[in-house]
Design an enzyme around this catalytic site. Structure first.
Site, short mmCIF file in Angstrom:
data_model
loop_
_atom_site.label_atom_id
_atom_site.label_comp_id
_atom_site.label_asym_id
_atom_site.label_seq_id
_atom_site.Cartn_x
_atom_site.Cartn_y
_atom_site.Cartn_z
N GLY A 161 0.81 -1.21 0.00
CA GLY A 161 0.00 0.00 0.00
C GLY A 161 0.85 1.26 0.00
O GLY A 161 2.08 1.22 -0.12
N GLY B 42 3.13 1.43 3.22
CA GLY B 42 4.00 0.26 3.25
C GLY B 42 5.07 0.26 2.19
O GLY B 42 6.23 -0.12 2.45
N ALA C 12 -1.69 -3.78 7.60
CA ALA C 12 -2.83 -4.32 6.86
C ALA C 12 -4.14 -3.98 7.56
O ALA C 12 -4.34 -4.32 8.73
CB ALA C 12 -2.70 -5.83 6.69
N TYR D 221 -14.58 1.87 11.75
CA TYR D 221 -13.14 1.86 11.47
C TYR D 221 -12.35 2.22 12.73
O TYR D 221 -11.40 1.52 13.11
CB TYR D 221 -12.82 2.85 10.35
N LYS E 88 -9.61 -0.05 14.87
CA LYS E 88 -8.23 0.38 15.09
C LYS E 88 -7.90 0.37 16.58
O LYS E 88 -6.79 -0.01 16.98
CB LYS E 88 -7.99 1.76 14.49
#
Length: 378
Positions: free
Chosen positions: A12, A15, A85, A189, A193
């Site tokens: 990504g 990353g 991820a 979300y 997290k």
């Protein structure tokens, strides 16, 4: 010492940059990534510049963190794990609840389960957390006390009142949010997290593994997906501007975010993974400066050399926060790191890169329609 670094989600935006940073210092890097179409296109080998970029410096394994077999293969020989991820769309998370929970929470629990029940060489795990876990973050009352307001009410926003309120208090003043703040996310979300971070920071030390969390603010910069409608407003608005389409500015345009440039995020994450003083710690990663949506639009107009019509619509999304600015003093104090790239310079670099890229198909409106159909966009 040469480390074997596993970066989950490593193909990504963050990353791929991080893989280059580790490779530059001579470390070996393995990337595990599911290569989702939403980010990498229909045929990643030909449609994903991010994949091509990271393949030059890392061993890339296509696979999912929800698969124990894929995780076991990726963990072979790893000494450092950076767990990036995750599904990342705040709005999308409010109606794809099972997918977000399965990937973000389920993938993290599978990673820890394997580390708990199999031989491995992992010494440190870094979890990529998020500013979303703070909800509305920290504010000061009129007499100087710090409070953590709850989620904004639908009825208030429908009436055009987008500001944050706290029971029994008058006007509130935004203040930077530090790592000791109340955690009360306002989206699925954000909840996932928070759970990812809690799992890593709680379980890893019991396995003899050092754990570090980095709470990212709004990351942007060259290489960010211009086709993913959930990736962030700089990319979304850039595509709309290049297509000559109107920009619908939600609320009153004065909502703000802490935008942090990719190079600063990479260096902060590298330190979180390698600095002895980072073990067991949680760090905000941001610029410490708030920028409004109206200011973002003006900066993009200047950088792209083109303006399009804008409409401050008063639309709003349930689950969105009003403001959030990170207190970044802890990372500066303990790791000696301070963000180096201003928003002005970062946007200039970002827009220069955008102008070298093809104009992507706009799928942003489709993402808004999906939310409106579920009564999440008003």
């Amino acid at each position: 010492m040469v480390e074997q670094v596993l970066i989950t989600g490593g193909a990504g935006f963050i990353g791929s940059h991080l893989a280059r940073r580790f490779a530059r210092d001579g470390h070996r890097v393995t990337v595990l990534d599911s290569l989702e179409k939403q980010v990498h296109g229909d045929d990643p080998a030909t449609t994903s510049p991010l994949l091509r970029d990271v393949s030059e410096v890392a061993t890339v394994l296509e696979g999912s963190v929800t698969s124990p077999d894929h995780l076991r293969r990726a963990l072979e020989g790893a000494t450092i794990v950076i767990h990036l991820a995750a599904e990342t769309g705040t709005g999308q998370s409010m109606y794809e609840i099972d997918r977000y929970t399965a990937t973000n929470v389920g993938g993290t629990s599978k990673l820890l389960d394997i580390l708990a029940n199999n031989k491995h060489s992992v010494k440190r795990v870094v979890i990529a957390s998020s500013r979303s876990i703070y909800g509305e973050g920290a504010y000061l009352t009129e007499d100087g006390r710090t409070v953590y307001p709850g989620h904004r009410a639908d009825a208030d926003m429908a009436a055009g009142d987008f500001e944050v309120h706290h029971p029994g208090e008058g006007a509130l003043t935004l203040t930077p949010t530090d790592e000791t703040a109340l955690l009360h996310p306002s989206s699925v979300y954000g909840i996932t997290k928070q759970m990812q971070e809690a799992l890593i920071m709680t379980v890893a030390p019991t396995l003899g593994i050092e754990a570090t969390s980095v709470r990212y603010q709004n990351v942007y910069g060259p290489g960010q997906s211009l086709k993913n409608p959930y990736t962030g407003i700089l990319s979304i608005f850039s595509t709309l501007i290049r297509q000559g389409k109107e920009i619908n500015i939600f609320e009153d345009g004065e909502e703000s975010r802490d935008f942090v440039y990719i190079d600063d995020v990479v260096e902060a994450t590298f330190l979180a993974a390698t600095h002895p003083a980072a073990a067991g710690e949680i760090f905000n990663v941001g610029s410490g400066v708030g920028t409004t949506v109206n200011e973002v639009v003006s900066a993009l107009f200047a950088g792209l050399g083109r303006e399009v019509p804008t409409r401050v619509s008063g639309n709003y999304r349930l689950g969105d926060i009003r403001h959030n600015i990170a207190d970044t003093s802890k990372m500066s104090r303990q790791l000696g790191f301070t963000p180096a790239v201003s928003f002005r310079d970062g946007v200039a670099a970002f827009t220069r890169w955008v102008l070298t890229e093809p104009v992507e198909q706009d799928s942003y409106q489709r993402s808004l329609d999906e939310m409106a159909e579920r009564n999440l966009l008003k």
